[in-house]
Scaffold this active site. Sequence first.
Site, PDB file in Angstrom:
ATOM      1  N   SER A   1       0.855  -1.170   0.214  1.00 41.70           N
ATOM      2  CA  SER A   1      -0.084  -0.124  -0.025  1.00 41.70           C
ATOM      3  C   SER A   1       0.724   1.165  -0.011  1.00 41.70           C
ATOM      4  O   SER A   1       1.753   1.153   0.512  1.00 41.70           O
ATOM      5  CB  SER A   1      -0.858  -0.140   1.273  1.00 41.70           C
ATOM      6  OG  SER A   1      -1.449   1.236   1.325  1.00 41.70           O
TER       7      SER A   1
ATOM      8  N   TYR B   1      -2.623  -0.291   9.882  1.00 48.05           N
ATOM      9  CA  TYR B   1      -2.517  -0.893   8.470  1.00 48.05           C
ATOM     10  C   TYR B   1      -1.238  -0.237   8.045  1.00 48.05           C
ATOM     11  O   TYR B   1      -0.568  -1.027   7.126  1.00 48.05           O
ATOM     12  CB  TYR B   1      -3.761   0.032   7.770  1.00 48.05           C
ATOM     13  CG  TYR B   1      -3.837  -0.656   6.481  1.00 48.05           C
ATOM     14  CD1 TYR B   1      -4.199  -1.627   5.921  1.00 48.05           C
ATOM     15  CD2 TYR B   1      -3.350   0.217   5.361  1.00 48.05           C
ATOM     16  CE1 TYR B   1      -4.390  -2.067   4.743  1.00 48.05           C
ATOM     17  CE2 TYR B   1      -3.298   0.137   4.121  1.00 48.05           C
ATOM     18  CZ  TYR B   1      -3.980  -1.258   3.796  1.00 48.05           C
ATOM     19  OH  TYR B   1      -4.095  -1.539   2.478  1.00 48.05           O
TER      20      TYR B   1
END
Length: 243
Positions: free
Chosen positions: A138, A152
């Site tokens: 990501s 995350y």
Amino acid sequence: MEHRVALVTGGSRGIGAAITQRLAAEGMSVLFTYRSSGTAAYEVVDEITRRGGAALAARIDSGAPGAAETAVSTAIERFGGLDVLVNNAGTFDSGELASVGLTEVDHALALHVRAPYLFSQAAARRMRDGGRIITIGSTFADRVPYAGVALYAMTKAAVGGMTRGLARDLGERGITANVVHPGNIDTDMNPASSEEAASELPQIALGQYGAPADIAGAVAFLAGPDGGYVTGATLTVDGGYNA
């Protein structure tokens, strides 16, 4: 890429489904895992089969103990070998720092860090020389633009270090290891039509969300012959979000 075999974790929806379909379209036989979206999984298989490809859906929770060995063994038993692993399975963990509990931390680490490591380990043991390991990360691994995503971001940053280590460990066998960092991609988990998208668009240099096919194309490049001299690297596909 005919006669090659790929294993994709979390391949029934969104980015994972696009990767599965693209690798199958390139001529690879693909086994993909799914956890709960059985209907979507078999729609992916049917679509690939209708186009003359080969695919198998296996209901395996990537974060569960033993999942990696089961998935790798199933791919080899069904298709006769293994050449490509795509660590894609994941979820978006968010919440204020003070409110995130141990259960959420353990789940995120199991799915985003432990699973890619164990799948890479299991695959490398039985992967043919010249193979590929590709992990979906990501853009939050490099830049965190707002609060509430520390967990995350941490897990997605971790796969970068893992991948550089894999590149060193497996280079002598011609096996490459790379990360693809997606930005804002239009999926069920992050739709371009959501209210949040309005605040994201001005930060994207190209002014629009990407499509799952954009990530699948990057994976296909790294999995194919043109990506053979790329290893230990990160390919960011974000429309300039992190520029």
